[in-house]
Enzyme design. Structure first.
Site, mmCIF file in Angstrom:
data_model
loop_
_atom_site.group_PDB
_atom_site.id
_atom_site.type_symbol
_atom_site.label_atom_id
_atom_site.label_comp_id
_atom_site.label_asym_id
_atom_site.label_seq_id
_atom_site.Cartn_x
_atom_site.Cartn_y
_atom_site.Cartn_z
ATOM 1 N N HIS A 289 0.862 -1.190 0.000
ATOM 2 C CA HIS A 289 0.000 0.000 0.000
ATOM 3 C C HIS A 289 0.899 1.240 0.000
ATOM 4 O O HIS A 289 1.996 1.222 0.564
ATOM 5 C CB HIS A 289 -0.911 -0.012 1.236
ATOM 6 C CG HIS A 289 -1.900 1.111 1.214
ATOM 7 N ND1 HIS A 289 -1.578 2.380 1.622
ATOM 8 C CD2 HIS A 289 -3.187 1.158 0.804
ATOM 9 C CE1 HIS A 289 -2.631 3.160 1.466
ATOM 10 N NE2 HIS A 289 -3.620 2.449 0.977
ATOM 11 N N GLU B 192 -3.150 2.769 -7.189
ATOM 12 C CA GLU B 192 -3.441 3.899 -6.303
ATOM 13 C C GLU B 192 -2.404 4.994 -6.501
ATOM 14 O O GLU B 192 -1.313 4.930 -5.940
ATOM 15 C CB GLU B 192 -3.555 3.474 -4.846
ATOM 16 C CG GLU B 192 -2.629 2.382 -4.386
ATOM 17 C CD GLU B 192 -2.584 2.330 -2.886
ATOM 18 O OE1 GLU B 192 -3.639 2.476 -2.270
ATOM 19 O OE2 GLU B 192 -1.486 2.179 -2.338
HETATM 20 P P1 PGA Z 1 -8.718 7.274 0.704
HETATM 21 O O1 PGA Z 1 -7.681 6.074 0.752
HETATM 22 O O2 PGA Z 1 -9.965 6.744 0.081
HETATM 23 O O3 PGA Z 1 -8.894 7.705 2.132
HETATM 24 O O4 PGA Z 1 -8.098 8.336 -0.126
HETATM 25 C C1 PGA Z 1 -7.504 5.292 -0.397
HETATM 26 C C2 PGA Z 1 -6.355 4.323 -0.210
HETATM 27 O O5 PGA Z 1 -5.506 4.505 0.667
HETATM 28 O O6 PGA Z 1 -6.270 3.354 -0.976
#
Ligand code: PGA
Length: 271
Positions: free
Chosen positions: A95, A167
């Site tokens: 992540h 992401e």
């Molecule tokens: P968020 O987090 O929706 O709070 O922006 C997304 C993520 O960390 O994948």
């Protein structure tokens, strides 16, 4: 339409005490999950076991936020993939917060992906570029590097079962501003999934590329979920901040239900 199930994974990050997590999971477990959608929740490590027991007989899946690649040993502060067996069906690996706050590098991510597969847990391999990398037009290169290194210890058959989350680091909120935070566009997600599928097709074959599920993992919420979910090749979402309340999370799940394929052709998801 791809024939792959929609996958919505709520990443709770470092929120909720065990009691709060169990209480919240109970509220989600009472909601009917739309057909064609898999819904997972990712509590902190301390709450994983109790949440897992609570949702065992419901359709909800449990996602671990992180785990180490060694099976056991002198690794203070860590939990291992075998410890997650029977508790979590998915585990987030690499992540952006692990990569950028905790300095995890691609070589560690690769070992974690393989360790998850060895333990029968579906890894959700997260890839994505920082703002600086994007401004220097390195997006494609960064995604490719993180993806191919991350998968490099797996066979083609194993790759087919992996979930990849795109992401973009610049489009992740601090958990509170997820509704106002700068979001990527559906076009950004389309381009990224195309890069991911193209690379997988080149290395592991077209068939594998068709089976891999790809999530949009930047900030998502009830306002933008449908737009991302309609992108051909995007199979689901990984909301953070929006996953912390029923009122902001469940509309995302329902939108996935509206867009889920009526006929599921790809049966490769975690049990
Ligand atoms: P968020 O987090 O929706 O709070 O922006 C997304 C993520 O960390 O994948």
């Amino acid at each position: 339409m791809s024939g792959r199930r929609k996958l919505i994974l709520g990443n709770w990050k470092m929120h909720f005490t065990v009691k709060q997590a169990v209480n919240f999971a109970g509220k989600l477990a009472a909601k009917p999950i739309p057909e064609g959608v898999t819904v997972g929740i990712a509590p902190n490590s301390l709450a994983l076991s109790e949440v897992s027991t609570l949702v065992q007989k419901t359709g909800l899946k449990v996602v671990a936020q992180n785990a180490y690649f060694q099976d056991e040993g002198a690794f203070t502060g860590e939990i291992s993939m075998p410890m997650l067996r029977g508790i979590a069906q998915y585990v987030l690996v690499g992540h952006s917060e692990r990569r950028h706050v905790f300095r995890e590098v691609n070589d560690l991510v690769k070992l974690k992906v393989a360790a998850a597969v060895r333990s029968g847990i579906t890894p959700v391999l997260c890839v994505g570029e920082t703002l600086v990398e994007r401004q220097h037009f390195h997006t494609k290169h960064v995604i490719t590097d993180q993806l191919l290194t991350g998968l490099s210890n797996l066979t083609a058959e194993e790759v087919a079962k992996v979930v990849v989350a795109y992401e973009p680091v610049w489009a992740i909120s601090n958990g509170k501003n997820f509704s106002k935070h700068k979001a990527a566009t559906p076009e950004d997600a389309r381009v990224a999934q195309a890069v991911i599928r193209h690379n997988i097709a080149e290395l592991y074959g077209e068939d594998v590329a068709k089976k891999v599920r790809i999530l949009y993992g930047g900030s998502s919420n009830a306002e933008n979920a449908s737009a991302f979910l309609q992108v051909d090749g995007i199979d689901g979402l990984l909301p953070g901040g929006a996953s912390l309340s029923v009122a902001t999370f469940w509309p995302i799940v329902e939108q996935a239900g509206n867009l889920a394929p009526k006929k599921i052709e790809v049966k490769n998801e975690a049990k």
